[in-house]
Design an enzyme around this catalytic site. Structure first.
Site, short mmCIF file in Angstrom:
data_model
loop_
_atom_site.label_atom_id
_atom_site.label_comp_id
_atom_site.label_asym_id
_atom_site.label_seq_id
_atom_site.Cartn_x
_atom_site.Cartn_y
_atom_site.Cartn_z
N LYS A 126 46.87 24.21 57.79
CA LYS A 126 47.58 23.25 58.46
C LYS A 126 47.05 22.10 59.39
O LYS A 126 47.78 21.21 59.87
CB LYS A 126 47.91 24.28 59.95
CG LYS A 126 49.10 25.29 59.47
CD LYS A 126 49.53 26.28 60.59
CE LYS A 126 50.58 27.21 60.28
NZ LYS A 126 50.77 28.16 61.44
N HIS A 185 43.39 32.20 57.05
CA HIS A 185 44.62 31.88 56.29
C HIS A 185 45.52 30.49 56.42
O HIS A 185 45.86 29.95 55.53
CB HIS A 185 45.39 33.15 56.41
CG HIS A 185 46.14 33.12 57.87
ND1 HIS A 185 45.54 33.79 58.98
CD2 HIS A 185 47.26 32.79 58.14
CE1 HIS A 185 46.43 33.54 59.87
NE2 HIS A 185 47.49 33.30 59.54
N HIS A 223 51.29 23.68 53.53
CA HIS A 223 49.82 23.99 54.27
C HIS A 223 49.15 25.01 53.36
O HIS A 223 47.67 25.18 53.26
CB HIS A 223 50.11 24.62 55.67
CG HIS A 223 50.42 25.73 55.82
ND1 HIS A 223 51.79 26.21 55.86
CD2 HIS A 223 49.74 27.03 56.07
CE1 HIS A 223 52.01 27.61 56.13
NE2 HIS A 223 50.66 28.08 56.20
N HIS A 238 49.24 33.50 50.92
CA HIS A 238 49.59 34.08 52.00
C HIS A 238 51.13 33.96 52.35
O HIS A 238 51.94 34.89 52.99
CB HIS A 238 48.88 33.97 53.44
CG HIS A 238 48.95 32.93 53.94
ND1 HIS A 238 48.30 31.62 53.67
CD2 HIS A 238 49.81 32.52 55.26
CE1 HIS A 238 48.96 30.56 54.78
NE2 HIS A 238 49.50 31.10 55.41
N HIS A 239 51.74 33.07 51.85
CA HIS A 239 53.26 32.89 52.07
C HIS A 239 54.19 33.25 50.88
O HIS A 239 55.36 33.19 50.76
CB HIS A 239 53.73 31.52 52.66
CG HIS A 239 53.39 31.27 53.90
ND1 HIS A 239 54.10 32.07 54.95
CD2 HIS A 239 52.54 30.77 54.53
CE1 HIS A 239 53.36 31.71 56.26
NE2 HIS A 239 52.61 30.73 55.77
N ASP A 260 49.85 38.71 59.06
CA ASP A 260 50.20 37.23 59.70
C ASP A 260 51.53 37.47 60.30
O ASP A 260 51.81 37.11 61.61
CB ASP A 260 49.97 36.24 58.65
CG ASP A 260 50.44 35.01 59.13
OD1 ASP A 260 50.12 34.45 60.49
OD2 ASP A 260 51.02 34.09 58.54
P1 C2E Z 1 53.61 31.33 61.88
O1 C2E Z 1 54.16 30.69 63.39
O2 C2E Z 1 52.20 31.67 61.79
O3 C2E Z 1 54.39 32.30 60.95
C1 C2E Z 1 54.11 32.90 60.04
C2 C2E Z 1 55.07 33.79 59.51
O4 C2E Z 1 55.80 34.51 60.22
C3 C2E Z 1 56.33 32.81 59.21
O5 C2E Z 1 56.11 32.01 57.78
C4 C2E Z 1 57.63 33.99 59.07
O6 C2E Z 1 57.32 34.61 57.53
C5 C2E Z 1 57.09 34.93 60.13
N1 C2E Z 1 57.78 34.49 61.12
C6 C2E Z 1 57.53 33.96 62.21
N2 C2E Z 1 58.43 33.78 63.27
C7 C2E Z 1 59.63 34.55 62.65
C8 C2E Z 1 60.82 34.66 63.33
O7 C2E Z 1 61.40 34.20 64.11
N3 C2E Z 1 61.71 35.48 62.33
C9 C2E Z 1 61.29 35.78 61.02
N4 C2E Z 1 62.17 36.30 60.56
N5 C2E Z 1 59.83 35.60 60.70
C10 C2E Z 1 59.18 34.88 61.47
P2 C2E Z 1 56.91 30.84 57.50
O8 C2E Z 1 58.52 30.88 58.05
O9 C2E Z 1 56.80 30.58 56.16
O10 C2E Z 1 56.41 29.82 58.62
C11 C2E Z 1 55.27 29.17 58.15
C12 C2E Z 1 54.77 28.63 59.51
O11 C2E Z 1 55.55 27.29 59.78
C13 C2E Z 1 54.75 29.39 60.96
O12 C2E Z 1 53.56 29.86 60.85
C14 C2E Z 1 54.77 28.01 61.68
O13 C2E Z 1 53.62 27.44 61.83
C15 C2E Z 1 55.63 27.03 60.99
N6 C2E Z 1 57.07 27.31 61.13
C16 C2E Z 1 58.11 28.12 60.70
N7 C2E Z 1 59.47 27.81 61.31
C17 C2E Z 1 59.10 27.05 62.30
C18 C2E Z 1 59.98 26.49 63.48
O14 C2E Z 1 60.98 26.76 63.33
N8 C2E Z 1 59.37 25.68 64.36
C19 C2E Z 1 58.15 25.20 64.29
N9 C2E Z 1 57.71 24.25 65.15
N10 C2E Z 1 57.10 25.73 63.28
C20 C2E Z 1 57.90 26.53 62.47
FE FE Z 2 50.50 30.29 57.17
FE FE Z 3 49.32 32.59 60.84
#
Ligand code: C2E
Ligand code: FE
Ligand code: FE
Ligand code: SIN
Ligand code: SIN
Length: 406
Positions: free
Chosen positions: A254, A250, A279, A305-306, A348
């Site tokens: 990235k 998925h 991504h 997936h988002h 995810d």
């Molecule tokens: P990921 O880390 O695999 O997270 C996937 C999805 O899990 C996120 O999609 C979000 O829907 C949910 N998620 C993860 N952590 C949290 C959280 O603390 N609170 C809530 N409510 N939901 C959470 P999203 O937001 O579209 O982010 C996609 C990807 O973008 C993430 O994949 C990560 O790789 C990156 N990302 C998002 N926010 C941050 C951030 O603040 N810092 C960094 N370094 N990367 C981020």
């Molecule tokens: Fe993703």
């Molecule tokens: Fe993931």
């Protein structure tokens, strides 16, 4: 059945099973099909498969008609144990020597033999193992893949009997031919893990386990949802096979995100997050112009997936993609989002919340489940959430099997 038609019928079954095994891509689907067909042809009540993993035999699959029906027993598939590759166990001995071992009564094995029966499964589940046939999984001039163990052959009246002469000939034939399909299935999994390791340049301890868990959660959520919809069994097996691997990919997109954003040990700025939001599109592009079912599903999962059930996700319908300034469009919503992507979205997020990330701590189970239930009908498809909540025992077993190992 006359004696004359036995070998021919059986050969036909073996040939068609091998053909079908080769149609499956993922190791779980291959082992499931193999064990099912071999058990059918030998009237075995139960069976399990161990695959060689470095110098141990890793438990990989189990079926048991007495204890588990099609729905129950899914958590047992993810049991986490290995046995040493030595001659003290039945499975270990078969793997070491390459010999087929046949036992008429597990509780009456001669003490003169090097191997002994381990009754811990029987004790845990209240099962009674009597006859055993342990067959090495090895093709001619090929490496040993593991051992298949069949338990309790039954006669027409349902009484447990020893495995007959016929099983002794036919099962090794199955096993020889199936080992090549098994090798392919193991390679497919490893190939995907390697691709994801390259794509997610950040925290390398995170990737392998996260990707395996999302694949396993997605395939099990799919199966539960499909059973509730009364989807035909053959369709469930096919789709489960595809979603297991496709959902592992998925986040392959990235690979197109710069390291300074991907690995940022803090919250992203809105601009950085806007970059990150591409991504799914980068990933989908890797599967453009392909026609295999696995590629088609990988593309759908990557791209969608988002997206969110209520239409508040991203990237939506991308505009001017081939120009220097592509724009994200109106998000997709509800059943416009392919089912495999709706399922992967939940798998995810569940896994992201349950794990420590470079930018966040792991959440408690209570907080995760409350959030997911609250998001049912908003972020997530309610039907997918219901299926996920139905199978919490399986989800826990998967989480335990693929835990972060330091
Ligand atoms: P990921 O880390 O695999 O997270 C996937 C999805 O899990 C996120 O999609 C979000 O829907 C949910 N998620 C993860 N952590 C949290 C959280 O603390 N609170 C809530 N409510 N939901 C959470 P999203 O937001 O579209 O982010 C996609 C990807 O973008 C993430 O994949 C990560 O790789 C990156 N990302 C998002 N926010 C941050 C951030 O603040 N810092 C960094 N370094 N990367 C981020
Ligand atoms: Fe993703
Ligand atoms: Fe993931
Ligand atoms: C892509 O390269 O995958 C298209 C989206 C973009 O230009 O960032
Ligand atoms: C499907 O089962 O793939 C189509 C129906 C749905 O998206 O829920």
């Amino acid at each position: 059945m006359t004696n004359d038609c036995l070998p021919y019928d059986n050969l036909q079954i073996i040939l068609s099973t091998i053909e079908e095994l080769n149609a499956y891509k993922d190791i779980d689907a291959i082992l499931d099909k193999l064990l099912f067909e071999v058990r059918k042809s030998t009237h075995a009540d139960a069976g399990s498969i161990f695959l060689l993993d470095r110098n141990r035999l890793k438990f990989c699959h189990i079926q048991n008609d007495t204890l588990f029906d099609g729905i129950r027993g899914q958590a047992e598939l993810y049991a986490d144990f290995t046995i040493p590759l030595d001659g003290t166990s039945i499975v270990g001995y078969a793997a070491m020597t390459g010999e087929t071992i046949s036992i008429d009564n597990a509780y009456e094995i001669s003490r003169d033999l090097p191997y002994a029966f381990n009754p811990s499964f029987d004790e845990k589940y209240g099962y009674k193992t009597i006859s055993i046939l342990a067959i090495p999984l090895k093709a001619i001039q090929s490496k040993m893949m593991g051992v298949m163990q069949l338990i309790n052959a039954k006669d027409e009246n349902g009484n447990v009997v020893p495995f007959d002469a016929f099983s002794h000939i036919s099962v090794p034939l199955f096993a020889n031919n199936a080992s090549l399909a098994i090798e392919k299935g193991v390679m497919n999994r490893e190939l995907i893990l390697r691709m994801m390791r390259m794509a997610e340049l950040r925290d390398p301890t995170e990737t392998g386990a996260h990707v395996q868990r999302v694949g396993a959660y997605s395939s099990q959520i799919y199966q539960q949802l499909a059973i509730k919809r009364k989807t035909p069994a053959h369709e469930i097996k096919q789709t489960k096979d595809l979603i297991r691997l496709a959902s592992m990919l998925h986040d392959i997109g990235k690979i197109g995100i710069q390291d300074s954003i991907l690995n940022k040990p803090a919250k992203l700025t809105p601009e950085e997050f806007d970059t990150m939001k591409w991504h799914p599109v980068h990933g989908a592009r890797l599967f453009e112009n392909t026609t295999s079912q696995l590629d088609l599903m990988s593309r759908e999962i990557s791209l969608f997936h988002h997206e969110k059930w209520d239409g508040s996700g991203y990237p939506g319908k991308v505009k001017d993609l081939n120009t220097s300034a592509p724009k994200m469009g109106r998000p997709w919503k509800g059943k416009q989002i392919p089912l495999a992507a709706r399922i992967t979205a939940l798998a995810d997020v569940y896994d992201a919340l349950a794990s420590k990330r470079s930018y966040k701590e792991a959440w408690t189970e209570d907080r995760i489940l409350t959030t997911i239930e609250k998001e049912s009908g908003h972020h997530f498809d309610p039907e997918v959430v219901a299926a996920f909540l139905d199978i919490q025992d399986v989800i826990k077993a998967i989480r335990n099997l693929y835990e972060e190992k330091p």
